[in-house]
Design a protein around this motif. Structure first.
Motif, PDB file in Angstrom:
ATOM      1  N   LYS A  52       0.825  -1.199   0.000  1.00 13.09           N
ATOM      2  CA  LYS A  52       0.000   0.000   0.000  1.00 13.09           C
ATOM      3  C   LYS A  52       0.864   1.256   0.000  1.00 13.09           C
ATOM      4  CE  LYS A  52      -4.146  -1.918   2.189  1.00 13.09           C
ATOM      5  NZ  LYS A  52      -5.049  -1.864   3.370  1.00 13.09           N
ATOM      6  N   SER A  53       1.967   1.224   0.750  1.00 19.62           N
ATOM      7  CA  SER A  53       2.869   2.377   0.785  1.00 19.62           C
ATOM      8  C   SER A  53       3.525   2.594  -0.577  1.00 19.62           C
ATOM      9  CB  SER A  53       3.943   2.175   1.861  1.00 19.62           C
ATOM     10  OG  SER A  53       3.357   2.057   3.143  1.00 19.62           O
ATOM     11  N   TYR A  54       3.971   1.509  -1.216  1.00 17.05           N
ATOM     12  CA  TYR A  54       4.567   1.631  -2.551  1.00 17.05           C
ATOM     13  C   TYR A  54       3.548   2.135  -3.563  1.00 17.05           C
ATOM     14  CZ  TYR A  54       9.002  -0.646  -1.390  1.00 17.05           C
ATOM     15  OH  TYR A  54      10.234  -0.921  -0.873  1.00 17.05           O
ATOM     16  N   SER A  55       2.318   1.660  -3.448  1.00 22.97           N
ATOM     17  CA  SER A  55       1.280   2.108  -4.363  1.00 22.97           C
ATOM     18  C   SER A  55       1.006   3.604  -4.192  1.00 22.97           C
ATOM     19  CB  SER A  55      -0.004   1.304  -4.134  1.00 22.97           C
ATOM     20  OG  SER A  55      -1.043   1.755  -4.963  1.00 22.97           O
ATOM     21  N   SER A  56       0.972   4.049  -2.938  1.00 25.73           N
ATOM     22  CA  SER A  56       0.745   5.464  -2.669  1.00 25.73           C
ATOM     23  C   SER A  56       1.892   6.313  -3.212  1.00 25.73           C
ATOM     24  CB  SER A  56       0.584   5.682  -1.163  1.00 25.73           C
ATOM     25  OG  SER A  56       0.403   7.043  -0.861  1.00 25.73           O
ATOM     26  N   ALA A  57       3.140   5.860  -3.027  1.00 24.41           N
ATOM     27  CA  ALA A  57       4.290   6.594  -3.541  1.00 24.41           C
ATOM     28  C   ALA A  57       4.286   6.610  -5.065  1.00 24.41           C
ATOM     29  CB  ALA A  57       5.584   5.967  -3.014  1.00 24.41           C
ATOM     30  N   GLU A 116       7.608  18.174  -3.709  1.00 24.36           N
ATOM     31  CA  GLU A 116       7.112  16.902  -4.228  1.00 24.36           C
ATOM     32  C   GLU A 116       8.055  15.753  -3.876  1.00 24.36           C
ATOM     33  OE1 GLU A 116       4.235  16.488  -5.337  1.00 24.36           O
ATOM     34  OE2 GLU A 116       3.662  18.579  -5.557  1.00 24.36           O
ATOM     35  N   LEU A 117       9.355  16.041  -3.867  1.00 24.06           N
ATOM     36  CA  LEU A 117      10.320  15.018  -3.482  1.00 24.06           C
ATOM     37  C   LEU A 117      10.141  14.616  -2.023  1.00 24.06           C
ATOM     38  CD1 LEU A 117      12.751  13.301  -4.313  1.00 24.06           C
ATOM     39  CD2 LEU A 117      14.243  15.198  -3.653  1.00 24.06           C
ATOM     40  N   ASP A 118       9.915  15.615  -1.161  1.00 24.73           N
ATOM     41  CA  ASP A 118       9.656  15.310   0.251  1.00 24.73           C
ATOM     42  C   ASP A 118       8.362  14.531   0.416  1.00 24.73           C
ATOM     43  OD1 ASP A 118      11.951  16.649   0.951  1.00 24.73           O
ATOM     44  OD2 ASP A 118      10.932  18.548   1.358  1.00 24.73           O
ATOM     45  N   ARG A 119       7.360  14.849  -0.365  1.00 25.32           N
ATOM     46  CA  ARG A 119       6.096  14.116  -0.283  1.00 25.32           C
ATOM     47  C   ARG A 119       6.273  12.662  -0.731  1.00 25.32           C
ATOM     48  NH1 ARG A 119       0.781  14.249  -3.314  1.00 25.32           N
ATOM     49  NH2 ARG A 119       1.872  15.261  -5.029  1.00 25.32           N
ATOM     50  N   TYR A 120       7.101  12.448  -1.743  1.00 26.02           N
ATOM     51  CA  TYR A 120       7.386  11.084  -2.207  1.00 26.02           C
ATOM     52  C   TYR A 120       8.155  10.294  -1.145  1.00 26.02           C
ATOM     53  CZ  TYR A 120       9.035   7.351  -5.285  1.00 26.02           C
ATOM     54  OH  TYR A 120       9.303   6.132  -5.852  1.00 26.02           O
ATOM     55  N   ARG A 121       9.119  10.945  -0.497  1.00 25.32           N
ATOM     56  CA  ARG A 121       9.881  10.274   0.553  1.00 25.32           C
ATOM     57  C   ARG A 121       9.001   9.919   1.746  1.00 25.32           C
ATOM     58  NH1 ARG A 121      15.300  14.170   0.552  1.00 25.32           N
ATOM     59  NH2 ARG A 121      16.294  13.243  -1.305  1.00 25.32           N
ATOM     60  N   ASP A 122       8.071  10.786   2.084  1.00 25.96           N
ATOM     61  CA  ASP A 122       7.165  10.493   3.200  1.00 25.96           C
ATOM     62  C   ASP A 122       6.316   9.258   2.911  1.00 25.96           C
ATOM     63  OD1 ASP A 122       8.141  12.662   4.573  1.00 25.96           O
ATOM     64  OD2 ASP A 122       6.560  14.034   3.903  1.00 25.96           O
ATOM     65  N   LEU A 146       7.215   6.779   1.054  1.00 25.88           N
ATOM     66  CA  LEU A 146       8.084   5.604   1.078  1.00 25.88           C
ATOM     67  C   LEU A 146       8.527   5.218   2.481  1.00 25.88           C
ATOM     68  CD1 LEU A 146      10.466   6.113  -1.997  1.00 25.88           C
ATOM     69  CD2 LEU A 146       8.567   4.510  -1.774  1.00 25.88           C
ATOM     70  N   ALA A 147       8.382   6.109   3.442  1.00 25.15           N
ATOM     71  CA  ALA A 147       8.839   5.815   4.806  1.00 25.15           C
ATOM     72  C   ALA A 147       8.092   4.620   5.389  1.00 25.15           C
ATOM     73  CB  ALA A 147       8.658   7.044   5.691  1.00 25.15           C
ATOM     74  N   GLY A 148       6.786   4.534   5.136  1.00 25.09           N
ATOM     75  CA  GLY A 148       6.016   3.404   5.648  1.00 25.09           C
ATOM     76  C   GLY A 148       6.456   2.082   5.050  1.00 25.09           C
ATOM     77  N   ALA A 149       6.789   2.073   3.751  1.00 22.86           N
ATOM     78  CA  ALA A 149       7.260   0.845   3.108  1.00 22.86           C
ATOM     79  C   ALA A 149       8.602   0.402   3.688  1.00 22.86           C
ATOM     80  CB  ALA A 149       7.386   1.072   1.602  1.00 22.86           C
ATOM     81  N   GLU A 150       9.481   1.356   3.951  1.00 22.76           N
ATOM     82  CA  GLU A 150      10.784   1.006   4.536  1.00 22.76           C
ATOM     83  C   GLU A 150      10.620   0.427   5.929  1.00 22.76           C
ATOM     84  OE1 GLU A 150      15.057   3.146   5.673  1.00 22.76           O
ATOM     85  OE2 GLU A 150      13.383   4.315   4.869  1.00 22.76           O
TER      86      GLU A 150
END
Length: 278
Positions: free
Chosen positions: A138-143, A166-172, A174-178
């Motif tokens: 789900k985190s990867y899908s959101s990113a 936008e880069l910070d939003r993408y990293r946020d 991905l944080a859940g997936a990590e």
């Protein structure tokens, strides 16, 4: 020398048969998995196209490109050749245990006394892996949805200088997936460590109890338990336990496939209020 020749011929025959059956089973299961994935991909695309606009508004974070490729590839791994290999490993464990029971059921029962603990530990780890995999996907899908949105409107983003935002939003996203990936690896490592610790404790118990049975039969002038029986039972359970340990990584693939299938079939099974293809 006659026994050695017979053993060598037997090993060669079993090797040839195993090679033939393994090749056929892997090929057949991979073909079946490919056909199933092709059909599921068509059903998923059709289900996405038939949804109403309300559903698209509520699921704007979903990246359908990721789901129709990565998620289905993970599902294919779970229903493909890994299923055949897992079946082989489990059946070799069962057959090894049956032969061990035939030669020395007392010693085999003692060695297998720890089997329920291994099964419970493996089941718990598989359950946690399935749950964490679903959250990770789900985190990867959101990113992925953020990436598609930004790349689709790259001129607007650059015009207003929103690259860093936008880069910070993408990293946020991905944080859940990590985090979930680290948790999944932790549970896999702990589960594998506990399982092999129990297996090696069983080996120590086998030597101790097996020698006790040999000495007891020697005192009673019996030949039920000899050093040969101890070695047969020990290496029989050893081979079965090693194969059972080798099957644990495949459980992770099955758990990952289960989590991927849950996200895919949640879309396929949904009935829209307004069916555009109805």
């Amino acid at each position: 020398m006659e026994d050695a020749k017979a053993f060598g011929l037997g090993v060669v025959a079993v090797t040839i048969l195993q090679f033939i059956f393994a090749t056929l089973s892997v090929d057949i299961i991979n073909r079946s998995a490919q056909k199933q994935i092709s059909r599921i991909r068509q059903l998923f695309l059709k289900a996405v196209l038939r949804q109403d606009m309300t559903w698209y508004d509520l699921n704007s974070d979903d990246s359908f490109a990721v789901r129709i490729t990565d998620d289905l590839d993970k599902l294919k791994e779970g229903i493909g050749e890994k299923l055949s290999i897992f079946t082989y490993l489990v059946m070799s464990f069962v057959i090894s245990v049956i032969f061990s029971f035939f030669y020395g059921w007392k010693l085999t029962l003692v060695i297998l006394s720890c089997a329920p603990i291994i099964i419970l530990a493996t089941a718990f780890v598989a359950k946690m892996q399935s749950t964490l995999t679903e959250k990770e996907l789900k985190s990867y899908s959101s990113a992925g949805a953020v990436a598609e949105e930004v790349l689709g409107s790259i001129r607007t983003v650059v015009a207003f200088g929103g690259e860093k935002k936008e880069l910070d939003r993408y990293r946020d996203r991905l944080a859940g997936a990590e985090l979930n990936g680290r948790r999944k690896g932790l549970f896999s490592g702990i589960g594998g460590g506990i399982m092999w610790f129990i297996i090696y404790c069983c080996y120590a118990l086998a030597f101790w109890y097996g020698i006790s049975l040999i000495l007891e039969d020697r005192d009673k002038d019996l030949k039920d338990y000899t050093p040969a029986v101890l070695i047969i039972v020990l290496f029989g359970v050893l081979a079965g336990a090693q194969n059972l340990g080798l099957s644990s990584p495949h459980l992770e693939a099955f758990s990952t496939a289960k989590g991927s299938a849950a996200t895919i079939f949640s879309v396929i099974d949904r009935k829209p209020e307004i069916d555009s293809l109805g």
